[in-house]
Design an enzyme around this catalytic site. Structure first.
Site, PDB file in Angstrom:
ATOM      1  N   THR A  44       2.086  15.123  21.667  1.00  0.00           N
ATOM      2  CA  THR A  44       1.813  13.928  22.460  1.00  0.00           C
ATOM      3  C   THR A  44       2.855  12.864  22.111  1.00  0.00           C
ATOM      4  O   THR A  44       3.436  12.894  21.020  1.00  0.00           O
ATOM      5  CB  THR A  44       0.380  13.416  22.216  1.00  0.00           C
ATOM      6  OG1 THR A  44       0.216  13.148  20.830  1.00  0.00           O
ATOM      7  CG2 THR A  44      -0.651  14.436  22.666  1.00  0.00           C
ATOM      8  N   GLY A  46       3.132   9.471  21.230  1.00  0.00           N
ATOM      9  CA  GLY A  46       3.081   8.659  20.006  1.00  0.00           C
ATOM     10  C   GLY A  46       3.134   9.500  18.743  1.00  0.00           C
ATOM     11  O   GLY A  46       3.727   9.114  17.738  1.00  0.00           O
ATOM     12  N   CYS A  47       2.520  10.671  18.808  1.00  0.00           N
ATOM     13  CA  CYS A  47       2.488  11.569  17.649  1.00  0.00           C
ATOM     14  C   CYS A  47       3.865  12.166  17.382  1.00  0.00           C
ATOM     15  O   CYS A  47       4.275  12.325  16.235  1.00  0.00           O
ATOM     16  CB  CYS A  47       1.470  12.684  17.880  1.00  0.00           C
ATOM     17  SG  CYS A  47      -0.193  12.101  18.260  1.00  0.00           S
ATOM     18  N   SER A  48       4.587  12.504  18.435  1.00  0.00           N
ATOM     19  CA  SER A  48       5.887  13.173  18.310  1.00  0.00           C
ATOM     20  C   SER A  48       7.056  12.217  18.125  1.00  0.00           C
ATOM     21  O   SER A  48       8.072  12.589  17.542  1.00  0.00           O
ATOM     22  CB  SER A  48       6.164  14.038  19.544  1.00  0.00           C
ATOM     23  OG  SER A  48       5.277  15.124  19.590  1.00  0.00           O
ATOM     24  N   LEU A  52       4.244  11.479  13.301  1.00  0.00           N
ATOM     25  CA  LEU A  52       4.725  12.600  12.487  1.00  0.00           C
ATOM     26  C   LEU A  52       6.147  12.376  11.972  1.00  0.00           C
ATOM     27  O   LEU A  52       6.410  12.589  10.781  1.00  0.00           O
ATOM     28  CB  LEU A  52       4.609  13.914  13.261  1.00  0.00           C
ATOM     29  CG  LEU A  52       5.132  15.169  12.560  1.00  0.00           C
ATOM     30  CD1 LEU A  52       4.477  15.396  11.212  1.00  0.00           C
ATOM     31  CD2 LEU A  52       4.934  16.383  13.466  1.00  0.00           C
TER      32      LEU A  52
END
EC number: 1.11.1.24
Length: 156
Positions: A44, A46-48, A52
């Site tokens: 996703t 924001g996560c990528s 992370l």
């Protein structure tokens, strides 16, 4: 009531790389310091782009403060988490653990319902665990934002 500082990590299995490789969270966190952070979903935006990558970039600094493991958890299958780890170059820095049925997430009571992502997912949070006990917990106020759970905000 959601997990709190001072609580023990639950005795729940997650999966690494394949459904055949179980990782028991209580066992993983016993006798060492572990940084654990969770995201609503692999790959996703924001996560990528932010969450992370920050932990990957800061892994050496975090581990230099006595942390044995940095773990990323998402309600995804182990194949997706493994592929996301390869894409984000997490090898040797962040362990990518899958919570496919949200068993761990629900045991922490940090689940949220996000129908556009398939339903039950994890809230975005970070925590410092010392010998199986939560010492620091940062849950995003809206469950998905990117403020308090970033690697730079963890007080290791």
């Amino acid at each position: 009531m959601p997990i709190q500082v001072g609580d023990q990590i639950p005795d729940v299995d997650l999966f690494e790389n394949t459904p055949a490789t179980k990782v028991n969270m209580k066992t993983l966190c016993t006798g060492k310091k572990v940084v654990l952070f969770a995201v609503p979903g692999a790959f996703t935006p924001g996560c990528s782009k932010t969450h992370l990558p920050g932990y990957v970039k800061d892994a050496d600094s975090i581990k230099g403060k006595g942390v044995s493991e940095i773990v990323c958890v998402a309600v995804n299958d182990p194949f997706v988490m493994s592929a996301w780890g390869r894409d984000q170059k997490t090898d040797g820095k962040v362990r990518m653990l899958a919570d496919p049925s949200a068993a761990f997430t629900k045991a922490l009571e940090l689940q949220t319902d996000l129908p556009p992502l398939g339903g039950v997912r994890s809230k975005r949070y970070s925590m410092l665990i010392d010998n199986g006990i939560v010492k620091e917990l940062n849950v995003e106020p809206d469950g998905t934002g990117l403020s308090c759970s970033l690697s730079t905000n963890l007080k290791v």
